[in-house]
Design an enzyme around this catalytic site. Structure first.
Site, PDB file in Angstrom:
ATOM      1  N   HIS A 162       0.827  -1.208   0.000  1.00  0.00           N
ATOM      2  CA  HIS A 162       0.000   0.000   0.000  1.00  0.00           C
ATOM      3  C   HIS A 162       0.857   1.252   0.000  1.00  0.00           C
ATOM      4  O   HIS A 162       2.086   1.194   0.165  1.00  0.00           O
ATOM      5  CB  HIS A 162      -0.941   0.004   1.217  1.00  0.00           C
ATOM      6  CG  HIS A 162      -0.229   0.017   2.536  1.00  0.00           C
ATOM      7  ND1 HIS A 162       0.309   1.168   3.087  1.00  0.00           N
ATOM      8  CD2 HIS A 162       0.050  -0.983   3.404  1.00  0.00           C
ATOM      9  CE1 HIS A 162       0.869   0.876   4.247  1.00  0.00           C
ATOM     10  NE2 HIS A 162       0.736  -0.428   4.467  1.00  0.00           N
ATOM     11  N   CYS A 178       3.259  -5.153   6.546  1.00  0.00           N
ATOM     12  CA  CYS A 178       2.970  -4.795   5.159  1.00  0.00           C
ATOM     13  C   CYS A 178       4.176  -4.175   4.467  1.00  0.00           C
ATOM     14  O   CYS A 178       5.185  -3.857   5.083  1.00  0.00           O
ATOM     15  CB  CYS A 178       1.799  -3.826   5.103  1.00  0.00           C
ATOM     16  SG  CYS A 178       0.234  -4.592   5.547  1.00  0.00           S
TER      17      CYS A 178
END
Length: 202
Positions: A162, A178
Site C-alpha cells: 500500500h 505490510c
C-alpha cells in the site's frame, strides 16, 4: 475489485504512530499517542536526512523467481527494501519500499493480489487495539488513512502492499508486516497489477 474513491492526503502524524500496517503479532511499543514515531526503525532518527538512491538497487530478472508472468509478478526483497514488478508486455519496475520492523513481523513466501482498492479504509487489528486502546476503530479514505492512496490486498490476512503519506518510512523498517510505497509508486503499480497478480516476498 476496485473501489474508486480517494479524498485527499493523509495526516502524517497518525502514520508515524501506526507504521505501514497491520500484521497480527504483538510488537512491544511505548506509544503515548498515534503521533509517536516509535514504530519506525530505531537505529536512525526520523529527523535525519536519508539518502535513497534507487539506481543503487540491484535490477533482477524474473526467471529465478517465477515460472511465468501471467497476470504480472511482484517480488519484494525485504533485505534490500525494494519491490520489483514484471509483466508479459515487457514492463519492469523497481521501487524503494518500507518493510516490517522485525523478523517476527516479516512473512516470506508466495501469495497473490486478491483485492485492489483506491482510497482504502483502515481498521487496526485486535492486537493493535489492545496495545493502543486510544486508537480509532476505523478510518475511512482520506487525510487520516495510514494506507495511503491505494492498497493491494494479499491472500494473507492483514497483509497489504500500500501507499503511505509519510515519506520518511520508505527505505526503512517501519511496518507491522505490510510493504509500503510512495503514493505515486503505488498508484503506478496499481495500474499495472490486477487481481491474480503473483506476489513473492523473499
Amino acid at each position: 475489485m476496485s473501489t474508486k474513491r480517494y479524498d485527499g492526503l493523509s495526516r502524517r502524524g497518525f502514520l508515524a504512530g501506526t507504521g505501514a500496517m497491520l500484521a497480527t503479532p504483538a510488537l512491544a511499543q511505548d506509544l503515548d499517542s498515534v503521533n509517536s514515531a516509535a514504530t519506525t526503525q530505531g537505529e536512525r532518527d526520523l529527523t535525519e536526512t536519508v539518502r535513497r538512491n534507487v539506481s543503487s538497487f540491484r535490477t533482477l530478472e524474473w526467471q529465478p523467481y517465477f515460472s511465468n508472468l501471467r497476470n504480472g509478478a511482484v517480488l519484494v526483497d525485504i533485505d534490500s527494501r525494494a519491490l520489483h514488478f514484471w509483466n508479459e508486455e515487457g514492463v519492469y519496475k523497481l521501487y524503494p519500499s518500507s518493510v516490517p520492523l522485525t523478523e517476527d513481523l516479516t512473512r516470506r513466501g508466495r501469495t497473490s493480489v486478491v483485492q485492489m482498492v483506491e482510497g482504502p479504509s483502515w481498521r487496526p487489528t485486535p492486537a493493535m487495539r489492545q496495545r493502543n486502546p486510544e486508537w480509532p476503530e476505523f478510518i475511512g479514505p482520506g487525510p487520516d488513512n495510514p494506507l495511503g492512496s491505494h492498497a493491494l490486498y494479499l491472500s494473507w490476512t492483514y497483509y497489504r502492499i500500500h501507499g503511505t503519506h509519510d515519506t520518511r518510512k520508505i527505505g526503512r523498517q517501519s511496518s507491522n508486516g505490510c510493504i509500503g510505497l510512495y503514493n505515486e509508486h503505488i498508484a503506478e503499480l496499481y495500474g499495472l497489477t490486477k487481481v491474480g497478480t503473483q506476489v513473492l516476498l523473499i
